[in-house]
Design a protein around this motif. Structure first.
Motif, PDB file in Angstrom:
ATOM      1  N   GLY A 184       5.547  -1.958  35.757  1.00 52.46           N
ATOM      2  CA  GLY A 184       6.852  -1.829  36.399  1.00 52.46           C
ATOM      3  C   GLY A 184       6.773  -1.134  37.744  1.00 52.46           C
ATOM      4  O   GLY A 184       5.694  -0.798  38.238  1.00 52.46           O
ATOM      5  N   CYS A 185       7.925  -0.966  38.375  1.00 48.96           N
ATOM      6  CA  CYS A 185       7.980  -0.286  39.672  1.00 48.96           C
ATOM      7  C   CYS A 185       9.379   0.281  39.877  1.00 48.96           C
ATOM      8  O   CYS A 185      10.370  -0.405  39.629  1.00 48.96           O
ATOM      9  N   ASP A 186       9.449   1.527  40.329  1.00 48.94           N
ATOM     10  CA  ASP A 186      10.742   2.183  40.566  1.00 48.94           C
ATOM     11  C   ASP A 186      11.092   2.248  42.049  1.00 48.94           C
ATOM     12  O   ASP A 186      12.013   2.960  42.428  1.00 48.94           O
ATOM     13  N   MET A 188      11.998  -0.073  44.589  1.00 54.65           N
ATOM     14  CA  MET A 188      13.112  -0.794  45.213  1.00 54.65           C
ATOM     15  C   MET A 188      12.936  -1.055  46.713  1.00 54.65           C
ATOM     16  O   MET A 188      13.860  -0.824  47.508  1.00 54.65           O
ATOM     17  N   CYS A 189      11.765  -1.526  47.118  1.00 49.89           N
ATOM     18  CA  CYS A 189      11.630  -2.034  48.486  1.00 49.89           C
ATOM     19  C   CYS A 189      12.629  -3.192  48.589  1.00 49.89           C
ATOM     20  O   CYS A 189      12.725  -4.007  47.668  1.00 49.89           O
ATOM     21  N   SER A 190      13.350  -3.277  49.696  1.00 45.49           N
ATOM     22  CA  SER A 190      14.528  -4.151  49.699  1.00 45.49           C
ATOM     23  C   SER A 190      14.173  -5.635  49.627  1.00 45.49           C
ATOM     24  O   SER A 190      14.986  -6.451  49.218  1.00 45.49           O
ATOM     25  N   PHE A 191      12.943  -6.005  50.017  1.00 49.81           N
ATOM     26  CA  PHE A 191      12.554  -7.426  49.997  1.00 49.81           C
ATOM     27  C   PHE A 191      12.028  -7.871  48.650  1.00 49.81           C
ATOM     28  O   PHE A 191      11.801  -9.053  48.428  1.00 49.81           O
ATOM     29  N   CYS A 192      11.820  -6.950  47.729  1.00 49.98           N
ATOM     30  CA  CYS A 192      10.906  -7.208  46.610  1.00 49.98           C
ATOM     31  C   CYS A 192      11.599  -7.454  45.273  1.00 49.98           C
ATOM     32  O   CYS A 192      12.506  -6.726  44.860  1.00 49.98           O
ATOM     33  N   VAL A 193      11.101  -8.448  44.565  1.00 47.23           N
ATOM     34  CA  VAL A 193      11.689  -8.866  43.303  1.00 47.23           C
ATOM     35  C   VAL A 193      11.056  -8.125  42.107  1.00 47.23           C
ATOM     36  O   VAL A 193      11.600  -8.130  41.004  1.00 47.23           O
TER      37      VAL A 193
HETATM   38 FE1  SF4 Z   1       7.363  -1.893  44.129  1.00 44.29          FE
HETATM   39 FE2  SF4 Z   1       7.674  -4.248  45.322  1.00 44.29          FE
HETATM   40 FE3  SF4 Z   1       7.796  -2.048  46.741  1.00 44.29          FE
HETATM   41 FE4  SF4 Z   1       5.468  -2.839  45.741  1.00 44.29          FE
HETATM   42  S1  SF4 Z   1       6.640  -3.902  47.276  1.00 44.29           S
HETATM   43  S2  SF4 Z   1       6.277  -0.763  45.726  1.00 44.29           S
HETATM   44  S3  SF4 Z   1       6.155  -3.715  43.802  1.00 44.29           S
HETATM   45  S4  SF4 Z   1       9.236  -2.618  45.110  1.00 44.29           S
END
Ligand code: SF4
Ligand code: SAH
Ligand code: F3S
Length: 477
Positions: A184-186, A188-193
Motif C-alpha cells: 500500500g501507500c499513504d 497521495m501523490c496527486s497523479f497516482c492511482v
Molecule cells: Fe505512493 Fe504513487 Fe506517490 Fe509512489 S507515486 S509514493 S505509489 S502515491
C-alpha cells in the motif's frame, strides 16, 4: 518502483508468462494455472504469492495459457496504456476460452481493484475479479466459479502482508529474488492511482522478512531486492502478547542492516525510495555494509517546485538536490536512477526546462520516463485540468529521453578502465559464450565465460568498453 530490466524504456508495463512447470505442493487436483503479470515489481512479487496459494490447493502451473484450466492476469492501472495492454491481452484469451469453455479467466491486481465488478460487465470472458489484498480467498472464489457464478473480492485490508506465505519463485534465475517488505501507500501523490488500488500502507513483520532472506540464501540465491512503494517509511512494531516484553520499533535503516547481516555474500537492493523520507541513517547503513548495493532509485517526477507542489510530492527542488548531495557525500560511488513525468497539468515550458536542468545536475545512471496520463479518481483528475496537449507532452518526453541517453552513456563510460564486482546471473541474452551480471550500480555487465566460474558467484571484471546500456569486459579474478 523500478522495472525488471535495466534498459532505457519509456514505460514499465512488462509481461511475464509462467516460465516453469511446477507441481502442486498440496493434494493434486490435476488442474493447471497460468499466470501473467504486468506493472511494477510488486505485482510480479504478488504473482509468486498467488502461485504459492494455488499450488498449496492442488494446482500445477503451466507456461501455455491454451492448456490452462485457470488463466490469471495480474494487472496494472498506473497509466491508460497499461490498462489498454491488459484489455488487448484479454481479447487474445477469447479464442482459447471458446475452445475450452470450462477455462476460468481471472483478473487480479490494480485494475481489478480500480474497476471492481464493473470489469465483469465490461469484459464478458472474465469470471473472477480479485484485488491485491484478497489473494487468500482465491481457492474459495474459484470454487464459486466452478459452481456456476462469477466471483469478486476487492476488499482492501489494513493488515494483510502475506507474511506467512512463502512465494513460489516464478521465472527465477535462482540467483536474485524480490521480497515484499510493505504494501500500500499513504502518500497521495496527486497523479497516482496506487493509493486507491493498493490501499493503506502497512509494514511486514521484520522477522519474516529476514527469515525469507535466509531461506533464499540457503537455496542458493545471492541477491534480494526489498520492495515497497516507499521503503523509507517502513516501520514495524511487533504486537505485544500477554506477558511479553515489547520489542523496539524497527525502521528501514535497521531492517536493511538486519537483512545485510544474513550473509556478506548476499547482495541487498531495495526500491523505491521517496525523496521526502530517505534519511542519512539509511545512507550511512548503506555505506557501512559492503553487500548493500550502492544504488538508489529516487524518483524526482519534476525538477520544478510549483509542479512538485501540484503533484503533492511534499518536497521541492532544493530538498531533492539536498538529498542527492547527501548521497554523493556519504556514498560517493552510489548510482542514482529516477522517474520523470512530462506534461503534468499546467506545466509550462520553463518548468519543463527545470526538469532538464535537474537531470543535468544529477546525471542519473538510469531513468523511467513517462508522459502524464490522467487517472480517474486521483486528486489531479479531480482538481486540475489535463491541459498540456498530447503532442507537447510527447515532445517534452522525447527531450527528457534524449538527455537521459546522454547521461546513461556518460555514466557507463566512467566505468571503462575500472574493475567492477559482478554477481554472475547466467549466460548473456545474445551468446552462450558470454556471461552477464550486474555491478553494484545495477548496470548490466557482459564478459566471456570462464569455465571455473558458475552463475551465483562473484567475479571482478575489468570494463574494456560499453554501449549505451551495457558494460563489456573480462574477468580479472
Ligand atoms: Fe505512493 Fe504513487 Fe506517490 Fe509512489 S507515486 S509514493 S505509489 S502515491
Ligand atoms: N512509489 C513509487 C512510484 C510507483 S509508480 C514512487 O513514489 O516513486 C511508478 C512511476 O510511474 C511513478 O514514479 C511515476 O513517475 C509514474 N506514474 C505514476 N502515475 C502516473 C501517471 N498518472 N502518468 C504518468 N506517469 C505516472
Ligand atoms: Fe504497480 Fe501498476 Fe499497481 S505500478 S502498484 S501494478 S498500478
Amino acid at each position: 518502483m523500478i522495472e525488471l530490466q535495466h534498459t532505457t524504456k519509456t514505460h514499465d508495463e512488462s509481461r511475464q508468462g509462467e516460465a516453469l512447470d511446477m507441481l502442486p505442493t498440496g493434494q493434486s487436483t490435476g488442474r493447471k494455472l497460468y499466470i501473467e503479470s504486468y506493472g511494477c515489481q510488486m505485482n510480479f512479487s504478488d504473482s509468486e504469492i498467488v502461485a504459492s496459494i494455488l499450488l498449496d490447493n492442488g494446482f500445477e502451473t503451466t507456461r501455455d495459457y491454451k492448456e490452462a484450466d485457470v488463466v490469471f492476469i495480474n494487472t496494472c492501472s498506473i497509466r491508460e496504456n497499461a490498462e489498454q495492454r491488459v484489455r488487448n491481452r484479454l481479447k487474445e484469451f477469447e479464442s482459447a476460452k471458446a475452445k475450452n469453455p470450462g477455462m476460468i479467466v481471472g483478473v487480479l491486481g490494480c485494475m481489478a481493484e480500480r474497476l471492481k465488478s464493473k470489469f465483469l460487465e465490461e469484459e464478458k470472458l472474465v469470471d473472477v475479479v480479485v484485488g491485491p489484498d484478497a489473494y487468500r480467498d482465491l481457492p474459495n472464489l474459484i470454487d464459486k466459479v466452478d459452481d456456476g457464478s462469477k466471483a469478486v473480492n476487492v476488499l482492501l485490508s489494513r493488515e494483510e502482508t502475506y507474511a506467512d506465505i512463502s512465494p513460489v519463485r516464478l521465472n527465477s534465475n535462482g540467483i536474485s529474488a524480490f521480497i515484499s517488505i510493505m504494501r500500500g501507500c499513504d502518500n497521495m501523490c496527486s497523479f497516482c492511482v496506487v493509493p486507491f488500488t493498493r490501499g493503506r500502507e502497512r509494514s511486514r513483520d521484520c522477522h519474516s522478512i529476514v527469515k525469507e532472506a535466509q531461506d533464499l540464501f540457503h537455496a542458493g540465491y545471492r541477491e534480494v531486492t526489498l520492495l515497497g512503494q516507499n521503503v523509507d517509511s517502513y516501520k514495524y512494531t511487533k504486537p505485544i502478547g500477554e506477558g511479553e516484553i515489547p520489542e523496539p520499533t524497527v525502521n528501514f535503516a535497521q531492517l536493511l542492516a538486519m537483512v545485510a547481516e544474513v550473509s556478506p555474500e548476499l547482495r541487498v537492493r531495495f526500491s523505491t525510495s521517496h525523496p521526502k523520507d530517505i534519511t542519512d541513517e539509511v545512507l550511512y547503513t548503506m555505506a557501512r555494509y559492503e553487500n548493500i548495493c550502492k544504488y538508489i532509485h529516487l524518483p524526482v517526477q519534476s525538477g520544478n517546485s510549483r509542479v512538485l507542489e501540484l503533484m503533492n510530492r511534499t518536497y521541492d527542488r532544493e530538498w531533492y538536490m539536498d538529498r542527492v548531495n547527501a548521497i554523493r557525500r556519504i556514498i560517493p560511488t552510489c548510482g542514482i536512477s529516477t522517474d520523470v513525468i512530462t506534461g503534468f497539468c499546467s506545466e509550462t515550458e520553463e518548468e519543463h526546462q527545470e526538469t532538464l536542468s535537474m537531470m543535468d545536475y544529477v546525471k542519473y545512471d538510469f531513468a523511467y520516463m513517462f508522459a502524464y496520463s490522467e487517472r480517474p479518481g486521483t486528486l489531479a483528475a479531480k482538481r486540475y485540468e489535463d491541459d498540456v496537449p498530447e503532442e507537447v507532452k510527447k515532445r517534452r518526453l522525447t527531450e527528457v529521453v534524449n538527455k537521459q541517453q546522454e547521461h546513461s552513456l556518460y555514466r557507463l563510460q566512467n566505468f571503462v578502465g575500472n574493475v567492477q564486482k559482478v554477481l554472475v546471473e547466467g549466460f548473456s541474452k545474445r551468446s552462450d559464450q558470454d556471461y552477464c551480471g550486474r555491478n553494484d550500480q545495477n548496470t548490466m555487465v557482459v564478459f566471456p565465460v570462464d569455465e571455473r566460474v558458475k552463475p551465483g558467484q562473484y567475479v571482478h571484471v575489468l570494463i574494456e568498453r560499453c554501449t549505451s546500456a551495457t558494460l563489456i569486459g573480462r574477468i580479472v579474478t
